[in-house]
Design an enzyme around this catalytic site. Sequence first.
Site, PDB file in Angstrom:
ATOM      1  N   ASP A  28       3.832  -8.713   1.017  1.00  9.94           N
ATOM      2  CA  ASP A  28       4.440  -9.494   2.094  1.00  9.94           C
ATOM      3  C   ASP A  28       3.611 -10.715   2.478  1.00  9.94           C
ATOM      4  O   ASP A  28       4.161 -11.802   2.703  1.00  9.94           O
ATOM      5  CB  ASP A  28       4.730  -8.617   3.315  1.00  9.94           C
ATOM      6  CG  ASP A  28       3.548  -7.744   3.743  1.00  9.94           C
ATOM      7  OD1 ASP A  28       2.439  -7.885   3.173  1.00  9.94           O
ATOM      8  OD2 ASP A  28       3.747  -6.918   4.654  1.00  9.94           O
ATOM      9  N   HIS A  60       0.792  -1.246   0.000  1.00 12.24           N
ATOM     10  CA  HIS A  60       0.000   0.000   0.000  1.00 12.24           C
ATOM     11  C   HIS A  60       0.816   1.283   0.000  1.00 12.24           C
ATOM     12  O   HIS A  60       0.251   2.353  -0.243  1.00 12.24           O
ATOM     13  CB  HIS A  60      -0.956   0.056   1.201  1.00 12.24           C
ATOM     14  CG  HIS A  60      -1.724  -1.191   1.474  1.00 12.24           C
ATOM     15  ND1 HIS A  60      -2.467  -1.837   0.510  1.00 12.24           N
ATOM     16  CD2 HIS A  60      -1.871  -1.918   2.606  1.00 12.24           C
ATOM     17  CE1 HIS A  60      -3.045  -2.905   1.039  1.00 12.24           C
ATOM     18  NE2 HIS A  60      -2.686  -2.976   2.303  1.00 12.24           N
TER      19      HIS A  60
END
Length: 485
Positions: A236, A80
Amino acid sequence: MFIGIDLGTSSVKSILVDGNDTVIATASAPLEVSRPHPTWSEQAPADWWTATLKTLDEIKSKHPKEMAAVLGIGLSGQQHGATLLDKNGDPLRPCILWNDGRSEQECIEIAKQWPEISKLTGNPAMPGFTGPKLLWVRRHEPEIFKQVAFVLLPKAYLRYLLSGEMVEDMSDASGTLWLDVAKRDWSEELLAGQHMSRKQMPRLVEGSAVSATLKPELTQRWGMAKPPVIAGGGGDNAAAAVGLGAIHPGDASVSLGTSGVLWATTAGFAPNKNLPIHAFCHAIPNTWHQMGVILSAASSLTWWAHAAKSTEKELVAELGSEVTEPSPLLFMPYLSGERTPHNDPNIRGAFYGISHDTTRAQMTQAVLEGVAFAFRDCLVALTEAGTKIKAADAIGGGSQSRLWVAIMANVLGLPLSRLAGGEQGGAFGAARLGRMAATGESPSAVCKPPKRVETIAPMPALVQHYNETFRRYRSLYPALKGAFT
């Protein structure tokens, strides 16, 4: 040989893995987070690069022969983050991170403009996502917004410095609020509606595909025989799932990292417009997943250790090897606001039930349990969205604590497995993605599950106690929200 690089919030971690999944070397370098205003969270992109160079230089100095044989590099990264670049590819400002809450108003405006946005993006508008951050910059930093030529997510910025190419994978792009997640492509409608364009976006590839090759000067710096390919990589959580072999529908994991993630691999794109859960592309082709996300998981214990002037290890050791009943206190782990299930950047954490008899150990136990209760909120949300989880693997730094995993198992009412190397997280999965890009092997051939050290089953009596405590925990959010509104 294959390298995985994981750009986290608190550190950059690099790992060297051979063709048998044996970890040859690891190295990490710390990162700092800047919080110049309440709810803000930023990092300097230059610090990511410095840390990455440090980790790979360290591995090369200790394992030059193995580094010479590297064929592929994979990238994993915090999602993000808005890394804004000018026409020369230079950062215009610090990166606005995933746990930054400043764009709440912009999210409200997006929701009004696209009430059904979840059907396209798999997610409601949340302040952590990239799109609302750019709208905030447009409103509050118009001179910077006018200069934005490219927007990259954190790991894509590392790729740019490693290769000169601007490329992103599908899993990370899913967290921008600009991707048509079902089609696995940028949405012209969403980009235009948020004053952006495709030309500002990186090229998209699958996480296991070749995205670029390492620059010659870096190939020489690290003594590699030939420039290794760089895989698309993964956000991730998606990269960590690749490391776990969680590539089949029904596979699930609980990640106790800086933030917390309850992950479920799904057979297809499964958005739910009524709940703040995520439906993203996986880092491998034709696969998706759902996630419930909490913003302060292991970081809650880190905060408490700092406040208590102790270490995390010492605090947990005070509790002994097991707990037999819930703490008399409740801890609300909303240190950075909360995502699932509240989508509330302004809520803040609290201890409830402190008395003259309260001990430090009781407060530590309450912190561990509060994080577990936040995960149960995620489990409830995923269940309401139609996803059934029967068991899960525990990963992330917090999973090294058997006690914490046992508390989680009893709060969730699920068997949780501790894994050999469960703390490796995204770096190991990134190395696997680098391997697939270099060799052309299939995900099923490469993504084998790691060895399970033990499976901790919930204890019925303790589960019942935690069920009662969880009801009390859930009753506190409305009161806190009223206090912080």
